[in-house]
Motif scaffolding. Sequence first.
Motif, mmCIF file in Angstrom:
data_model
loop_
_atom_site.group_PDB
_atom_site.id
_atom_site.type_symbol
_atom_site.label_atom_id
_atom_site.label_comp_id
_atom_site.label_asym_id
_atom_site.label_seq_id
_atom_site.Cartn_x
_atom_site.Cartn_y
_atom_site.Cartn_z
ATOM 1 N N GLU A 289 -1.246 -6.479 1.655
ATOM 2 C CA GLU A 289 -1.395 -5.787 2.931
ATOM 3 C C GLU A 289 -0.036 -5.480 3.536
ATOM 4 O O GLU A 289 0.192 -4.404 4.094
ATOM 5 C CB GLU A 289 -2.243 -6.629 3.886
ATOM 6 C CG GLU A 289 -3.702 -6.754 3.438
ATOM 7 C CD GLU A 289 -4.523 -7.495 4.472
ATOM 8 O OE1 GLU A 289 -3.977 -7.857 5.537
ATOM 9 O OE2 GLU A 289 -5.725 -7.712 4.221
ATOM 10 N N VAL B 116 -2.438 -5.578 -4.760
ATOM 11 C CA VAL B 116 -1.958 -4.786 -3.618
ATOM 12 C C VAL B 116 -1.894 -5.691 -2.390
ATOM 13 O O VAL B 116 -2.907 -6.286 -1.990
ATOM 14 C CB VAL B 116 -2.874 -3.582 -3.353
ATOM 15 C CG1 VAL B 116 -2.361 -2.795 -2.144
ATOM 16 C CG2 VAL B 116 -2.951 -2.688 -4.592
ATOM 17 N N GLU C 115 0.816 -1.211 0.000
ATOM 18 C CA GLU C 115 0.000 0.000 0.000
ATOM 19 C C GLU C 115 0.849 1.261 0.000
ATOM 20 O O GLU C 115 0.434 2.301 -0.518
ATOM 21 C CB GLU C 115 -0.946 -0.001 1.201
ATOM 22 C CG GLU C 115 -2.016 -1.107 1.114
ATOM 23 C CD GLU C 115 -2.988 -1.055 2.271
ATOM 24 O OE1 GLU C 115 -2.741 -0.274 3.213
ATOM 25 O OE2 GLU C 115 -3.992 -1.792 2.238
#
Length: 434
Positions: free
Chosen positions: A431, A429, A361
């Motif tokens: 975590e 994406v 992220e």
Amino acid sequence: MDLWRTAVEETAAVAGVPADDFYTRKLGALWSRARAAPAYRHLGPFSPEAFAALPLTRREDLKARPLHFATVAPGGALRYYETTGSTGRPTPTPRLAEDVVWNTVAVAEAWRSVLDDDERVLSLLPSDVVPVGDLVAQVADYLDLSHLRGYPFASGITGWDRIVELWRAYRPTTVFLAPGVALEWTRLAAGRGTLPGLRADLRRLMLLGEVNTPPFRDRLGRWWEAAVHDASYGSTETGTLATTCPAGGQHLLTGSAYVELDTGGPHGVVPVGPASGGPRTGQLVVTPLNAHARPLLRLATGDVVTLGRDCPCGRSAPTVTVHGRESDTLRLQGAALTPRDVEGLVFAHAEATGYLVEVDEAGTYAGLLLERLPGAGREGEPAAAEAVRAATKERFGLSWDRVVFVNALPRLTKSGASQKSWKRSNIRVLETAP
């Protein structure tokens, strides 16, 4: 028939780059039609100056209120389509007979120089909701070419096993399909060991529906031992804006659309005539000249393109290279990459049938998964991974945290324009970074 004759005669007369008086006449007629749409009812009398002063039509506004720009209700159109929703909500798109005839004639006459008279055309494109399947069939009818539709994702009608049998019976010479579908088809044929037999009669693949790159086309051409063309560029909203040529370039259909370029510089939005002074890059702004059901004036497409000239085919119309939308740009470790950039690197250096970019992220981690071609040897994979690393570092200053080959990627990374959200499904994406 009168409409068809008019379209044929005008398309032949304005091949290349039309004169200014052609655009004045066509824009004036379009302006009059557009005033029937709620979005343009405020327009006064037409003049070239009034057109140039008109604010750009934002794609976001078209998406938010598509029928606000229409002159006909969905049920009053000859054809009703919707976009696939690949970059947002689906957009209702009614079309009248005029829209269909003008677009078909323009594309068919452009493709005439690429397709042979004895073609057997197989269309692996969707035939429901979106217009692309209809367009290929209409062009084949217009050019009097044998053709067959066989969309592999039509549940209960066709699937890949049925396509294999259809292919063997029909022996296509030209196949129209999305780039992602081409990858899935290649994997299936290579995995079954049937690729050599299937490609025996094939002359060319015609790619539509997604932005693709020369390295991708080169790789696909080597696998299938065929010419590979970026067949056309356009959208459900605008119709076809550019088509391929015998030399493999794409040329704007300058007789079908008035084209401008938003350079973002001091000159702002400038009209596109004969491309001179070298390549120019900016956001494409188009006014489809033969739109009837939904006239659009100065639509900002959101697509970043480069316009050029001096194509080996000799056509005078500007060439166009589509880079994609600015919103698709990735920022990794301070570097800016588009899906086109990644695709070009992958297919230039690796025997891969797909890729998946992994990011965290924060944009600090960047991994690249490459899908190996079934049956391909693995001894060259370390060198290929290193070549991708080096090319990415040299061109963009980005160092991949890892580049690894895998047996298979999620299906939606390669299933084609109608099955995915364009190239954004090639990005995952995480975590947390591995």
